[in-house]
Motif scaffolding. Structure first.
Motif, short mmCIF file in Angstrom:
data_model
loop_
_atom_site.label_atom_id
_atom_site.label_comp_id
_atom_site.label_asym_id
_atom_site.label_seq_id
_atom_site.Cartn_x
_atom_site.Cartn_y
_atom_site.Cartn_z
N THR B 28 -29.92 -42.41 -79.12
CA THR B 28 -29.00 -41.75 -80.05
C THR B 28 -29.45 -42.01 -81.48
OG1 THR B 28 -27.57 -43.66 -80.15
CG2 THR B 28 -27.09 -42.04 -78.45
N SER B 29 -28.87 -41.26 -82.41
CA SER B 29 -29.20 -41.36 -83.83
C SER B 29 -30.70 -41.20 -84.06
CB SER B 29 -28.74 -42.71 -84.39
OG SER B 29 -27.39 -42.91 -84.13
N THR B 30 -31.25 -40.13 -83.57
CA THR B 30 -32.69 -39.93 -83.73
C THR B 30 -33.02 -39.46 -85.14
OG1 THR B 30 -32.45 -37.69 -82.88
CG2 THR B 30 -33.19 -39.38 -81.33
N GLU B 35 -35.53 -34.32 -79.46
CA GLU B 35 -34.21 -34.09 -78.87
C GLU B 35 -34.22 -34.71 -77.49
OE1 GLU B 35 -33.19 -30.00 -78.78
OE2 GLU B 35 -33.22 -29.76 -80.95
N ASN B 48 -26.08 -37.42 -75.66
CA ASN B 48 -27.07 -36.63 -76.39
C ASN B 48 -27.74 -37.47 -77.46
OD1 ASN B 48 -26.75 -33.99 -75.17
ND2 ASN B 48 -24.68 -34.06 -76.02
N THR B 50 -28.08 -36.96 -80.47
CA THR B 50 -27.42 -36.95 -81.77
C THR B 50 -26.14 -37.77 -81.77
OG1 THR B 50 -26.34 -34.91 -81.10
CG2 THR B 50 -28.31 -34.70 -82.45
N GLU B 51 -25.78 -38.31 -80.61
CA GLU B 51 -24.51 -39.01 -80.50
C GLU B 51 -24.57 -40.39 -81.15
OE1 GLU B 51 -22.70 -38.37 -76.73
OE2 GLU B 51 -21.77 -40.35 -76.74
#
Lengths: 77, 179
Positions: B28-30, B35, B48, B50-51
């Protein structure tokens, strides 16, 4: 600096006690694995253990034990 | 105790990392052109890339993971690693690394993991990952903890050790020559 108690014991057990307190905090979800508390607490424990040994509030010499032991007198010849 | 604990965390992280970021794209937090996602079958949820926040994972599960990187074309050298953050000043513990040459820009699979009961639940730890492919770089992190009760053999053992060393500390405060 005069220690009334046991400074080596105080430092060792202070370190270990606070190390395990830090592990307790970790294992019970209070702090995350990467918390600096895990590093700092054992070091604080060494200092507190030394202070504890310096003050030595437990037990201690009673009033009577402060009196000098009787002088040795050799038996009459 | 410390080594055992670190090993336990390494096992957890390896399982999660393999399930979620084997393509180097899922934490997460890429940051970067990556993706990814991971679906925990038993847990019934999807994480995900982005979470943010803490991800609570079951002690055992099958994870469907997929990851991709946008940008690289043709054969490129790639490399990456996964690490777990440790308390300062210890830095981080390397869990896995990879390198080679590939023309693929995505990957997916299913990974089963089963963490032993001795691994403490309810402990938060941060897993960091990075992946470079050609001139493209990704990095990210995820905070993970295992679902369940904090009470287990390890935590009870730690409490017992706390009590024992506490007694030792108490005795260090007895005056020399005291009764």
């Amino acid at each position: 600096m005069k220690f009334k108690g046991h400074p080596v014991r105080g430092a060792i057990f202070g370190f270990l006690f606070f190390f395990f307190v830090a592990l307790d905090l970790l294992f019970f979800g209070v702090i995350p694995l990467d918390s600096a508390v895990i590093t700092i607490l054992p070091l604080v424990g060494i200092v507190l253990g030394l202070v504890w040994a310096m003050l030595a509030p437990l037990g201690g010499k009673g009033g009577s034990t402060d009196v000098a032991p009787p002088a040795y007198q050799p038996p009459p010849a | 105790m410390v080594r055992r604990t670190l090993f336990a965390f390494a096992v957890i992280c390896a399982a999660i990392v393999f399930s979620a970021a084997a393509s180097g794209a899922a934490p997460t937090s890429t940051l970067g052109p990556c993706e990814g996602s991971a679906t925990f079958q038993k847990g019934g949820f999807t994480v995900n890339a982005t979470e943010a926040g803490t991800v609570e994972v079951p002690r055992t599960d099958d994870v469907d993971w997929k990851g991709s990187i946008t940008g690289p074309t043709g054969d490129n050298a790639y490399s990456g690693n996964i690490k777990v953050d440790l308390p300062p000043p210890f830095g981080s513990l390397s869990i896995d690394s990879w390198s080679g040459t590939t023309d693929a820009t995505s990957n997916s699979g299913t990974k089963h993991y089963d963490l032993p009961g001795a691994v403490p639940a309810n402990v938060e730890f941060t897993v960091r990952g990075s992946h470079s492919q050609g001139s493209f770089n990704c990095s990210g992190h995820v905070t993970v903890k295992i679902k369940g009760s904090s009470v287990n053999a390890v935590s009870i053992g730690s409490l017992a050790a706390t009590a024992l060393t506490g007694v030792g500390l108490l005795f260090a405060g007895r005056a020399k020559g005291g009764v």
